[in-house]
Design a protein around this motif. Structure first.
Motif, PDB file in Angstrom:
ATOM      1  N   LEU A   1     -12.357  13.431  -5.102  1.00 24.42           N
ATOM      2  CA  LEU A   1     -11.408  12.333  -5.273  1.00 24.42           C
ATOM      3  C   LEU A   1     -12.154  11.077  -5.707  1.00 24.42           C
ATOM      4  O   LEU A   1     -13.319  10.884  -5.365  1.00 24.42           O
ATOM      5  CB  LEU A   1     -10.673  12.054  -3.957  1.00 24.42           C
ATOM      6  N   ASP A   2     -11.449  10.224  -6.469  1.00 22.99           N
ATOM      7  CA  ASP A   2     -12.018   8.936  -6.851  1.00 22.99           C
ATOM      8  C   ASP A   2     -11.625   7.841  -5.868  1.00 22.99           C
ATOM      9  O   ASP A   2     -12.095   6.720  -5.960  1.00 22.99           O
ATOM     10  CB  ASP A   2     -11.556   8.540  -8.258  1.00 22.99           C
TER      11      ASP A   2
ATOM     12  N   ASP B   1      -5.219   9.018  -7.663  1.00 20.43           N
ATOM     13  CA  ASP B   1      -5.426  10.231  -6.866  1.00 20.43           C
ATOM     14  C   ASP B   1      -4.232  10.559  -5.972  1.00 20.43           C
ATOM     15  O   ASP B   1      -4.130  11.679  -5.460  1.00 20.43           O
ATOM     16  CB  ASP B   1      -6.668  10.082  -5.974  1.00 20.43           C
TER      17      ASP B   1
END
Length: 445
Positions: free
Chosen positions: A381-382, A387
Motif C-alpha cells: 500500500l502507498d 488506496d
C-alpha cells in the motif's frame, strides 16, 4: 605507474581517414589523460589540421556541432568531437583562429594534464608542457602560465572538479590565481557554474572539492548562503554549521538530488539560531533551509524536478521515529513523505549522524524504522487516498451526498483508520465505519 594508451580500432580508423587525406590528426585532451590513467572512455576528442569544410569532406557523416568549427561523429557506442587546430585569443568568448600546428593548439588548453596529444598510428605522444609528469605526480597546473584562469574563469571550477574527480592536488601558482581571481566567477553564466558544481558533488572526493571551493573563495559566488554557517557552533556536534553541511557529501551516494539536499539541509540554521544556556538552538530550521535551498537552486537554474525533490527531502529530514514506535507511526511517516522518498530520507539521516560525529550511522530509532518498513512493504500500500477501497462516488451514492468538503473529511477519517489497521480496507467495512462515525443512529427517546 601510467597505463599504456589504448584507443579503440574504430576511433583509429577515423584518424586514418584524415591522415589518408593528407591531414594531421591526434587524439587530444581529457581522452589522452583518462587513457593514461587507465579510465574507460566513450567520448573522444580529435584535433586535426583539416579546416571545417575539409573535415566534412573527409567525413561526410560528421555533423557541425557548436562553435569553433567542431564536428560530431557518432559511432555505435561512442561519440567523437573533431575540431581544427585552434589558436584562440584570450577571453571567455574568444575570437578564434586556426592554428598551424598541434603544439600551438595544445598551448591554449587549460591544464597541462589536458594538453597532451597522441597519434595512435605512429604511437607518438606530444607533450610540450609536461602533462605526463604532472599526471604521474597527480598535479593540476595551468598550461603555460596561470593566466589561463583569467581567460575563462570557469577554469577555476574545472581545476577544483579535476582535483575532486582524480584525487589530484592543485599546484601553488594555479591555486593562488584561482583564489586571487575568484570574483571573476561572477562573469560566468549560472548554467555553466551549475554544471561544474554538480560534477564536483558527484565526484569521488566531493567533500574535498567543496572544501577547496570554500578555501579559494569560489563558494562565495556559488552558494554564499552556506558561508553564514561558518563559526555558528552546535552544542552537540564537533563541527560548525558550514562544515557539517559540507561533510554531509562524504556520506551520501552519487545521486545529485541527495548531494544537493545534504549540502543544503541545514543552510537555514544561522538565520533562526537562538541562544540558550547550553548553546544554540535552531527551531524550525528545516523549513527555513528548504526555502533558502529553493532560492539557491532556482538561481543556479536547476530543473524543477530536482528542485522539488530536494526541497521535499530537506523539509522532512527532521522526521522523528522512536524505537518503541509502532507500525501505525511507520505507516503515518510513509503517508507523509511517500515511499519514493522514505529511503532517501533514511540515507540523509544516516549521513547526518556521521556528519555530527556519531560513530554509527544507524541509531535505535532508525533501526526500528527500517525493520518496520520491511513489514509494511508486504502490505503493498502507498497509504494514501487512492488506496482506499471506497471513493468519493461511493460515499455520494451510499449517503445521498452532494460533492463538497464533507466527502474529503470522511475519506481522511477512513484513511487514518486504515493506517492503524490495513485489514479494515474493505468497501463494506469502510462504508459501515463512515456511517457509524458521521451518521450514527439517534437514541430512542
Amino acid at each position: 605507474m601510467l597505463s599504456q594508451i589504448k584507443i579503440p580500432q574504430d576511433v583509429i580508423e577515423v584518424i586514418k581517414c584524415f591522415k589518408n587525406s593528407g591531414y594531421q590528426a591526434y587524439i587530444v585532451g581529457g581522452t589522452v589523460r583518462d587513457a593514461l590513467l587507465g579510465k574507460e572512455n566513450f567520448d573522444y576528442d580529435i584535433s586535426t589540421s583539416a579546416r571545417p569544410y575539409e573535415i566534412q569532406k573527409a567525413l561526410p557523416k560528421a555533423i557541425p556541432y557548436g562553435e569553433f568549427g567542431t564536428f560530431l561523429y557518432v559511432l555505435k557506442d561512442k561519440k567523437i568531437e573533431i575540431t581544427p587546430f585552434r589558436n584562440d585569443a584570450p577571453g571567455r568568448k574568444p575570437q578564434y583562429g586556426f592554428a598551424g600546428s598541434i603544439e600551438e593548439d595544445l598551448s591554449r588548453r587549460d591544464f597541462t594534464i589536458n594538453s597532451i596529444a597522441y597519434d595512435p598510428i605512429e604511437n607518438k605522444i606530444i607533450d610540450p608542457f609536461g602533462g605526463i609528469e604532472d599526471i604521474k605526480n597527480k598535479i593540476i597546473r595551468c598550461t603555460g602560465s596561470s593566466k589561463r584562469i583569467w581567460e575563462d574563469p570557469l577554469r577555476a571550477l574545472r581545476a577544483v572538479r579535476f582535483m575532486a574527480q582524480l584525487n589530484f592536488s592543485i599546484e601553488p601558482s594555479t591555486l593562488y590565481t584561482i583564489k586571487a581571481k575568484s570574483a571573476l566567477l561572477e562573469t560566468i553564466s549560472k548554467e555553466r557554474i551549475r554544471d561544474e558544481f554538480s560534477k564536483i558533488l558527484l565526484s569521488d572526493n566531493s567533500y574535498e572539492g567543496l572544501n577547496m571551493l570554500f578555501l579559494t573563495n569560489l563558494l562565495d559566488y556559488i552558494i554564499p548562503e552556506l558561508l553564514e554557517g561558518m563559526g555558528v557552533e552546535h552544542y552537540n556536534k564537533p563541527y560548525d554549521v558550514l562544515e557539517h553541511n559540507l561533510i554531509m557529501s562524504k556520506y551520501l551516494s552519487k545521486k545529485l538530488y541527495l548531494k544537493l539536499a545534504g549540502v543544503l539541509h541545514d543552510v537555514g540554521k544561522p538565520f533562526c539560531a537562538q541562544k540558550k544556556e547550553y548553546g544554540l538552538e535552531f527551531p524550525n530550521h528545516h523549513e527555513i533551509s528548504a526555502r533558502i535551498a529553493e532560492e539557491v537552486l532556482r538561481r543556479l537554474k536547476y530543473d524543477s524536478k530536482t528542485i522539488k525533490k530536494v526541497i521535499h527531502l530537506i523539509k522532512h529530514h527532521m522526521f522523528i521515529f522512536y524505537p518503541e514506535d509502532d507500525l501505525y507511526k511507520a505507516r503515518k511517516l510513509v503517508f507523509t513523505v511517500g515511499w519514493e522518498n522514505i529511503y532517501d530520507l533514511i540515507e540523509i539521516r544516516k549521513a547526518d549522524r556521521l556528519a555530527s560525529g556519531f560513530p554509527q550511522a544507524i541509531g535505535p530509532g532508525l533501526s526500528s524504522l527500517i525493520n518496520k518498513l520491511e513489514i509494511l512493504q508486504k502490505e503493498k500500500l502507498d497509504y494514501n487516498l487512492k488506496d482506499l477501497a471506497v471513493k468519493g462516488d461511493d460515499l455520494i451514492k451510499a449517503f445521498n451526498l452532494k460533492p463538497g468538503p464533507l466527502i474529503g473529511q470522511i475519506l481522511s477519517y477512513l484513511l487514518e483508520e486504515i493506517l492503524k489497521d490495513p485489514s479494515l480496507n474493505e468497501k463494506d467495512t469502510l462504508l459501515e465505519m463512515a456511517k457509524n462515525k458521521f451518521y450514527p443512529k439517534k437514541e430512542e427517546m
